[in-house]
Motif scaffolding. Sequence first.
Motif, mmCIF file in Angstrom:
data_model
loop_
_atom_site.group_PDB
_atom_site.id
_atom_site.type_symbol
_atom_site.label_atom_id
_atom_site.label_comp_id
_atom_site.label_asym_id
_atom_site.label_seq_id
_atom_site.Cartn_x
_atom_site.Cartn_y
_atom_site.Cartn_z
ATOM 1 N N LEU A 1 1.035 -1.285 0.083
ATOM 2 C CA LEU A 1 -0.143 0.069 0.293
ATOM 3 C C LEU A 1 1.023 1.126 -0.112
ATOM 4 N N ALA A 2 2.198 1.112 0.394
ATOM 5 C CA ALA A 2 3.054 2.275 -0.046
ATOM 6 C C ALA A 2 3.337 2.483 -1.027
ATOM 7 N N ARG A 3 2.861 1.538 -1.996
ATOM 8 C CA ARG A 3 3.114 1.775 -3.751
ATOM 9 C C ARG A 3 4.462 2.023 -4.145
ATOM 10 N N PRO A 4 5.475 0.803 -3.756
ATOM 11 C CA PRO A 4 6.836 1.036 -4.223
ATOM 12 C C PRO A 4 6.784 1.179 -5.742
ATOM 13 N N PRO A 5 7.871 1.710 -6.284
ATOM 14 C CA PRO A 5 7.472 1.782 -7.825
ATOM 15 C C PRO A 5 7.772 0.328 -8.526
ATOM 16 N N ARG A 6 8.559 -0.352 -8.060
ATOM 17 C CA ARG A 6 8.825 -1.877 -8.565
ATOM 18 C C ARG A 6 8.008 -2.809 -8.235
ATOM 19 N N MET A 7 6.667 -2.617 -7.545
ATOM 20 C CA MET A 7 5.970 -3.640 -6.815
ATOM 21 C C MET A 7 4.355 -3.510 -7.169
ATOM 22 N N ALA A 8 3.609 -4.475 -7.451
ATOM 23 C CA ALA A 8 2.300 -4.087 -7.887
ATOM 24 C C ALA A 8 1.494 -5.454 -7.164
ATOM 25 N N CYS A 9 0.278 -4.927 -6.537
ATOM 26 C CA CYS A 9 -0.580 -6.119 -6.105
ATOM 27 C C CYS A 9 -1.833 -5.638 -6.616
#
Length: 182
Positions: free
Chosen positions: A75-83
Amino acid sequence: MDFSNDTIERHPIITSEVVRQVKTSKKAAGLKVRLLEERDVPTVRSIMRQHHETTVFRNQPFSDWKLDQHFKKILARPPRMACMVAEWENRPVGVAWASADAYMLSDGPLFVTVHVIAVDLEQHPIRRAKSFLALVAGIRSWAASLNATHSTIHVTTGSNLKATDRLMRASGAQYIGGAYVV
């Protein structure tokens, strides 16, 4: 670890007929894929619990604390991670979590690693299959937006492998290896 076949019997099987129906049917009205939102956490937690219970790792206690840490990170929305969440009629029915990074032996383009794809096992088999395929399509779109050259989906559940293979092939995936537990 228990590698017995009772997991396969308890796990709803996605048959060749279901895969055929999914591939030939019209797009499911109301099914969409979007990013995880905080309001999804309780339903996604339930889906992850279902998923955990179908794996060879089900003898390990499910950790709400650890899953909460994953939710915070996502939920912090790191640039190279998606859920991504597959949603049908405004209710989450599946989830996929992926990250992107360079291949460990190259300075080349990004690779996407899909850590988990889980669907609500209480849904009809065709809806489960459509949700799964929609999540794979979402991963492909996200990978393309990063100019990633490969996306690897790790299948480490140890259960229902033939049905999973049929579904992966229906998504256009190519088998490149396997996972072993020692």
